[in-house]
Design a protein around this motif. Sequence first.
Motif, PDB file in Angstrom:
ATOM      1  N   ILE A 109       0.836  -1.199   0.000  1.00 22.92           N
ATOM      2  CA  ILE A 109       0.000   0.000   0.000  1.00 22.92           C
ATOM      3  C   ILE A 109       0.874   1.253   0.000  1.00 22.92           C
ATOM      4  O   ILE A 109       2.019   1.223   0.460  1.00 22.92           O
ATOM      5  CB  ILE A 109      -0.993   0.017   1.185  1.00 22.92           C
ATOM      6  N   PRO A 110       0.366   2.380  -0.514  1.00 25.21           N
ATOM      7  CA  PRO A 110       1.183   3.592  -0.634  1.00 25.21           C
ATOM      8  C   PRO A 110       1.707   4.131   0.694  1.00 25.21           C
ATOM      9  O   PRO A 110       2.771   4.733   0.725  1.00 25.21           O
ATOM     10  CB  PRO A 110       0.217   4.597  -1.284  1.00 25.21           C
ATOM     11  N   SER A 111       0.950   3.948   1.770  1.00 24.03           N
ATOM     12  CA  SER A 111       1.355   4.518   3.063  1.00 24.03           C
ATOM     13  C   SER A 111       1.491   3.417   4.110  1.00 24.03           C
ATOM     14  O   SER A 111       0.885   3.476   5.178  1.00 24.03           O
ATOM     15  CB  SER A 111       0.336   5.562   3.531  1.00 24.03           C
ATOM     16  N   ALA A 112       2.293   2.412   3.799  1.00 19.93           N
ATOM     17  CA  ALA A 112       2.504   1.306   4.739  1.00 19.93           C
ATOM     18  C   ALA A 112       3.138   1.818   6.035  1.00 19.93           C
ATOM     19  O   ALA A 112       4.041   2.653   5.997  1.00 19.93           O
ATOM     20  CB  ALA A 112       3.405   0.246   4.111  1.00 19.93           C
ATOM     21  N   VAL A 186      -7.325  -4.369  14.510  1.00 24.60           N
ATOM     22  CA  VAL A 186      -6.396  -3.258  14.279  1.00 24.60           C
ATOM     23  C   VAL A 186      -6.856  -2.069  15.116  1.00 24.60           C
ATOM     24  O   VAL A 186      -7.959  -1.564  14.936  1.00 24.60           O
ATOM     25  CB  VAL A 186      -6.347  -2.872  12.790  1.00 24.60           C
ATOM     26  N   LEU A 187      -6.001  -1.628  16.014  1.00 21.85           N
ATOM     27  CA  LEU A 187      -6.348  -0.532  16.911  1.00 21.85           C
ATOM     28  C   LEU A 187      -6.079   0.831  16.269  1.00 21.85           C
ATOM     29  O   LEU A 187      -5.158   0.977  15.463  1.00 21.85           O
ATOM     30  CB  LEU A 187      -5.542  -0.629  18.212  1.00 21.85           C
ATOM     31  N   GLY A 188      -6.845   1.827  16.691  1.00 20.07           N
ATOM     32  CA  GLY A 188      -6.598   3.207  16.299  1.00 20.07           C
ATOM     33  C   GLY A 188      -5.979   3.982  17.443  1.00 20.07           C
ATOM     34  O   GLY A 188      -5.908   5.214  17.406  1.00 20.07           O
ATOM     35  N   THR A 189      -5.534   3.258  18.458  1.00 23.35           N
ATOM     36  CA  THR A 189      -4.909   3.846  19.652  1.00 23.35           C
ATOM     37  C   THR A 189      -3.548   3.204  19.856  1.00 23.35           C
ATOM     38  O   THR A 189      -3.156   2.287  19.124  1.00 23.35           O
ATOM     39  CB  THR A 189      -5.767   3.590  20.895  1.00 23.35           C
ATOM     40  N   ILE A 234      -4.897   0.335   7.185  1.00 25.18           N
ATOM     41  CA  ILE A 234      -4.250  -0.915   7.566  1.00 25.18           C
ATOM     42  C   ILE A 234      -5.256  -2.058   7.514  1.00 25.18           C
ATOM     43  O   ILE A 234      -4.944  -3.166   7.055  1.00 25.18           O
ATOM     44  CB  ILE A 234      -3.619  -0.802   8.973  1.00 25.18           C
ATOM     45  N   ILE A 235      -6.473  -1.794   7.977  1.00 27.59           N
ATOM     46  CA  ILE A 235      -7.523  -2.817   7.942  1.00 27.59           C
ATOM     47  C   ILE A 235      -7.731  -3.300   6.503  1.00 27.59           C
ATOM     48  O   ILE A 235      -7.758  -4.507   6.234  1.00 27.59           O
ATOM     49  CB  ILE A 235      -8.837  -2.264   8.516  1.00 27.59           C
ATOM     50  N   ILE A 255     -14.675   5.376   4.419  1.00 26.46           N
ATOM     51  CA  ILE A 255     -13.258   5.733   4.315  1.00 26.46           C
ATOM     52  C   ILE A 255     -12.444   4.465   4.070  1.00 26.46           C
ATOM     53  O   ILE A 255     -11.538   4.444   3.227  1.00 26.46           O
ATOM     54  CB  ILE A 255     -12.775   6.440   5.601  1.00 26.46           C
ATOM     55  N   THR A 256     -12.783   3.391   4.791  1.00 22.62           N
ATOM     56  CA  THR A 256     -12.101   2.117   4.589  1.00 22.62           C
ATOM     57  C   THR A 256     -12.319   1.609   3.174  1.00 22.62           C
ATOM     58  O   THR A 256     -11.393   1.102   2.528  1.00 22.62           O
ATOM     59  CB  THR A 256     -12.607   1.064   5.597  1.00 22.62           C
ATOM     60  N   ALA A 257     -13.549   1.735   2.686  1.00 22.33           N
ATOM     61  CA  ALA A 257     -13.859   1.305   1.318  1.00 22.33           C
ATOM     62  C   ALA A 257     -13.046   2.112   0.301  1.00 22.33           C
ATOM     63  O   ALA A 257     -12.560   1.557  -0.692  1.00 22.33           O
ATOM     64  CB  ALA A 257     -15.350   1.458   1.049  1.00 22.33           C
TER      65      ALA A 257
END
Length: 382
Positions: A109-112, A186-189, A234-235, A255-257
């Motif tokens: 992915i572009p922003s790994a 996958v956490l956002g924290t 990441i998800i 946003i995920t889509a």
Amino acid sequence: MRQDVAHETISTNDDEKALINWLILSQIPRFGVSRWLKFYSKFNINLAELLSSSAETLDEFGFNQQQISAITTPNRQLIDKSLQWFYDKEQRFLIHFAHSKYPYLLKQIPSAPPVLFGYGRCDLLSSYQLSMVGSRNPTPQGKESAKRFAHLLCESGWIVTSGLAMGIDGLSHQGALIGERSTIAVLGTAIDKMYPRRHIKLAEQILEHDGVIISEFAPGSLSRPENFPRRNRIISGLSLGVLVVEAAIKSGSLITARYALEQNREVLAIPGNIQNPLAAGCNLLIQQGAKLVTCIEDILEEFPQVNDLLANSNEDKLKKKSFQSLASDKLLDSVDFEVTPLDIVAQRSGIEVTEVMSKLLEFELRGLVTSVPGGYIKLGEK
């Protein structure tokens, strides 16, 4: 100047040094993995050399003052805290972008993320995954769909990945656990801060069933609202596709889509009543070309090759046997632990370049080699 590369294979003695370097890179503002790879390709300077450069040299390379400060005076407290967290207990992992266990799909992915902090089975991150996302306040129908589809996907051999949030995320994890299957959260924290607190028990159950919980955010990192939509990449990046169960027009699920589309992943959605605002997002995605899903077969038919693999009851044995045979393969022997150009690999192995490219892609998917600017590098087992 050494002919090392951003994806350098690291020996046991150098593990911590390489890890520290990637932790420093993760602190550099507006300089992620993709920009680092472009920098390496242009200047042929490895990460250790970059991070030991003087402020004057960094200025000549075009770094701004904020970036130079992050490189020359990194946050050592944050690095020490990350390493302390990692070494404190078993069943924790901390891998960087160049590590052999960094998941292949996420690397594309572009922003790994430069580093991943995690609890549980690191190898599960390279499994065939389908992400499930949706509303935090689903309808009864949405709740039932999330659990049912997660359960059926796991029964079909897939790993369900989601964000541990309230609503569809948590229900998807629960659906996976019904059959005592593994699931990935996958956490956002920060990795040491489970959120929401109401899902601490669910997080424990995920780990009890050989699942994984990951975050790109170091222990002690401050929680920020923008981190939650950021983790959505990441998800989707870990997965071959994203199933949106129930979502409004303006929601994190869309946003995920969108990330999934940018990452060339499949987008699937469950349709809903046109009078239900929580179905509006899914219906919109279907209008825009997402796969309409009404049953598990609608999902499975999108991934026929993967399902053929998963349906094979002897898959694990075959993988092990295949890995062992590949390890002594003539083509693999033609790749060094340093950058090996494609034409050199073809010359050494005596195989046509087109076939070499196809085979090396297979090796990369299996974690045996990694593609880098200028060629390929053989990866050592950890």
